[in-house]
Design a protein around this motif. Structure first.
Motif, short mmCIF file in Angstrom:
data_model
loop_
_atom_site.label_atom_id
_atom_site.label_comp_id
_atom_site.label_asym_id
_atom_site.label_seq_id
_atom_site.Cartn_x
_atom_site.Cartn_y
_atom_site.Cartn_z
N SER A 1 59.43 11.26 79.05
CA SER A 1 60.19 10.01 78.96
C SER A 1 60.02 9.14 80.19
CB SER A 1 61.69 10.30 78.78
OG SER A 1 61.99 10.38 77.42
N VAL B 1 63.04 3.90 78.74
CA VAL B 1 63.64 5.23 78.83
C VAL B 1 64.63 5.45 77.68
CG1 VAL B 1 65.28 6.62 80.15
CG2 VAL B 1 63.34 5.57 81.29
N TYR C 1 64.29 4.85 71.31
CA TYR C 1 64.21 6.02 70.44
C TYR C 1 63.48 5.67 69.15
CZ TYR C 1 65.90 9.58 67.19
OH TYR C 1 65.97 10.56 66.25
N ILE D 1 60.09 13.01 73.52
CA ILE D 1 60.89 12.28 74.52
C ILE D 1 62.30 12.83 74.57
CG2 ILE D 1 59.57 10.14 74.43
CD1 ILE D 1 61.79 9.09 72.50
#
Lengths: 345, 288
Positions: B73, B219, B222, B238
């Motif tokens: 990530s 970061v 999703y 991730i």
């Protein structure tokens, strides 16, 4: 360095900003480009700098044709109205920028650059501020830094675009005097643009009055003020009053009355008379300009009255001594001491 | 009179005199709002994982799969933010400095990644970058796979992070006056020298902000990534996905631990970037 502008024409998107302008700038002189906004004065300055390229014509620096050279190659010093300092650099870094970006072969050693920058800082009377950032200085101080930065590269010509335009009146007067001193000490050929006639008259060796993309008159402040060659220059430089007159029998006539001014070599017919409001004599004679005071106001040491001349209601301004008793509706007669006649139109 | 004096004193040293009224009201509102929306949820997260005890927290946090996902990530988000800063600056430059047909449309398209559902973006990117997709097919003969590898993750993060960089740099670049560039040229600086010594330094604070925003967005992303990543543990899985997996397994504690670690790491990184930014703002003459 001498600068010759030769038949230069500049168009922006087919809109002409300068029509066929020629100007010889003498080595070491301080010349002002003066005119209202839109007269092309800034365009002319930017053409000399190489920030714009002429549509037609050439610009010579000395004997070399500079028109093909880029800004970088022309070695000019340019001072912008809004300073255009590098905000992320200290004052010292700003001043030495021009020397630091030179190619290695012509770049002075670092110590020498620093010495020269400090010297210039001293010249513009800002010693001790070398570690400050531009945002920590006042407007007048920033413009001095901008000038020092431009002088650092030892420019062939120094060009200033309304250098005091963004400053308040007090600072502006101070900097004007100071710029003249610096010019006399360094002797750079200097061209500056201004729309402030007072500034141009006070500061320059010669004036170049411009209007609508053309040069109207070039000359010393005295010549331009005392012998304007066009109605525009007469109206633009200094105070002026104007009146339509008729030329007949070698005399000037207003409303069927001779006003006691010889016509000289003017051809008979309609014409415009120009004179300065302060350059008149009050007289008691038949052959004079006579009118009724419509307004009177105190301007400094004199009283300025607006006279309605003749029946046609033409208004002219005339200066009287401040203690003159004239009030509204008073009838006054006067004759200009000096005047200028231009063809009507 | 006495009430005026006592209020002034009660305000103490925190109150700044200002012509704009409502300091107390707006600060109170800010703190309440901030608590409700940000602080309380985050605090709940911290308390939940703190209830675990340091030993088991450490165990859960240093689990190999967790560490692997965190590495994926953060590494991909940093790379993507770096790429975005470079090309985002170029795009902002083009949009600000040049006038060309279609500029406004191009300008509007920049914002699309904001509006597009991330799943749609993920599916579209996968279709294009898969070995049989339009772009993926070009790289497949070279043996380069983009989709279903960390490279795919980076691509997705670049896609969603780009507007942040462009939109932070654009207004600052517009503010850098054209005269400053001309001044640099009259002093003899070449085009390249003007860019590296005058323009880029004055953009540094904005570039750092853009980097921080793009990184943070990357970061936390999703939706678009799970389609293109392939989600292979230790390679392209991730951390947000691992949190989701833990939740599916009803392992709420495991999920909270990963979330807390992510939170701490992100906060530390953003804090550092903020410090650099504050320093550079001062260094480059802003705000004084």
């Amino acid at each position: 360095m001498e600068v010759r502008v030769q038949n230069v024409r500049k168009e922006f998107d087919r809109f002409p900003a300068l029509h066929d302008v020629s100007l010889d700038i003498r080595s070491g002189e301080l010349i002002a480009l003066l005119g209202p906004s839109g007269s092309g004065k800034t365009t002319l300055l930017r053409l000399i700098a190489g920030l714009e390229m002429p549509t037609q014509g050439k610009i010579f620096f000395g004997d070399t044709d500079a028109s093909e050279k880029t800004v970088q190659e022309r070695n000019i010093g340019f001072v912008f109205q809004h300073y255009a300092l590098f905000r992320h650099m200290t004052i010292l870094e700003n001043i030495s920028f021009g020397l630091k970006v030179r190619p290695r072969s012509s770049r002075p050693p670092a110590g020498e650059i620093r010495r020269r920058a400090l010297e210039l800082l001293d010249l513009v009377q800002l010693s001790g501020l070398e570690k400050r950032y531009p945002s920590q200085l006042s407007g007048g101080q920033r413009q001095r830094v901008a000038l020092a930065r431009a002088l650092a590269i030892e420019p062939a010509v120094l060009l200033l675009d309304e250098p005091f335009g963004a400053l308040d009146a007090q600072v502006r007067r101070e900097l004007r005097k100071w710029l003249r001193e610096i010019h006399d000490r360094t002797g750079h050929t200097t061209v500056f643009v201004t729309h402030d006639q007072e500034e141009a008259l006070e500061l320059s060796d010669r004036l170049c009055v411009m209007s609508q993309g053309k040069i109207e008159q070039v000359g010393t402040p005295d010549t331009v003020y005392d012998h304007p060659t066009s109605p525009f220059v007469f109206g633009f430089i200094g105070e002026s009053s104007t009146l339509p007159v008729t030329v007949e029998n070698g005399e000037l006539w207003v409303g069927g009355r001779a006003i006691g001014i010889p016509a000289g070599d003017a051809s008979p017919g309609e014409a415009r008379l120009f004179f300065r409001p302060h350059d008149v004599d009050l007289i008691e004679a038949d052959a004079s300009l006579a009118g009724v005071v419509s307004t009177a106001r105190r301007v400094g040491g004199t009283r300025r009255v607006e006279l309605e001349i003749g029946g046609a209601g033409h208004l002219v301004e005339v200066d009287l001594p401040f203690d003159h008793p004239a009030g509204e509706k008073t009838r006054l007669a006067f004759r200009p001491r000096r005047w200028k006649l231009f063809p009507a139109g | 009179m006495s009430t005026a004096v006592s209020t002034a004193r009660k305000g103490g040293r925190f109150r700044r005199p200002s012509v704009i009224p409502g300091f107390g009201l707006t600060l109170g509102f800010t703190l309440t709002y901030f608590s409700l929306i940000i602080l309380i949820p985050l605090l709940a997260l911290a308390i939940r994982s703190a209830g675990l005890g340091p030993e088991s927290f450490w165990q859960a946090a240093t689990d190999a799969r967790v560490l692997g996902s965190l590495r994926v990530s953060f590494a991909t988000a940093l790379i993507a933010a770096g790429v975005n800063v470079i090309f985002g600056t170029v795009i902002a430059w083009v949009l600000v400095r040049y006038r060309f047909p279609g500029r406004r449309i191009f300008d509007a398209i920049i914002d699309l990644p904001f509006a597009l559902p991330t799943a749609v973006a993920g599916i579209a990117l996968t279709a294009i970058y898969a070995p049989n997709g339009a772009v993926g097919a070009l790289f497949a003969p070279l043996g380069w796979r983009i989709a279903y590898t960390p490279a795919g993750i980076v691509i997705a993060m670049i896609f969603i992070g780009l507007p942040f960089v462009v939109r932070t740099i654009q207004p600052i670049l517009e503010e850098v006056s054209h005269e400053v560039e001309e001044a640099s040229a009259t002093l003899g600086a070449s085009r390249l020298q003007t860019i590296t010594r005058v323009i880029l330094p004055s953009l540094t604070p904005a570039i750092l902000t853009g980097f921080a925003l793009a990184f943070a967005r990357g970061v936390g992303e999703y939706g678009s990534i799970i389609f293109i990543a392939g989600n292979i543990p230790f390679v392209s899985e991730i951390a947000p996905l691992l949190i989701y997996i833990r939740l599916q397994e009803f392992n709420y504690v495991g999920a909270t631990v990963i979330a807390t670690v992510m939170l701490l790491l992100s906060f530390a990184l953003l804090f550092v970037i903020n410090l650099i930014q504050a320093w550079s703002r001062r260094r480059y003459g802003y705000g004084n």
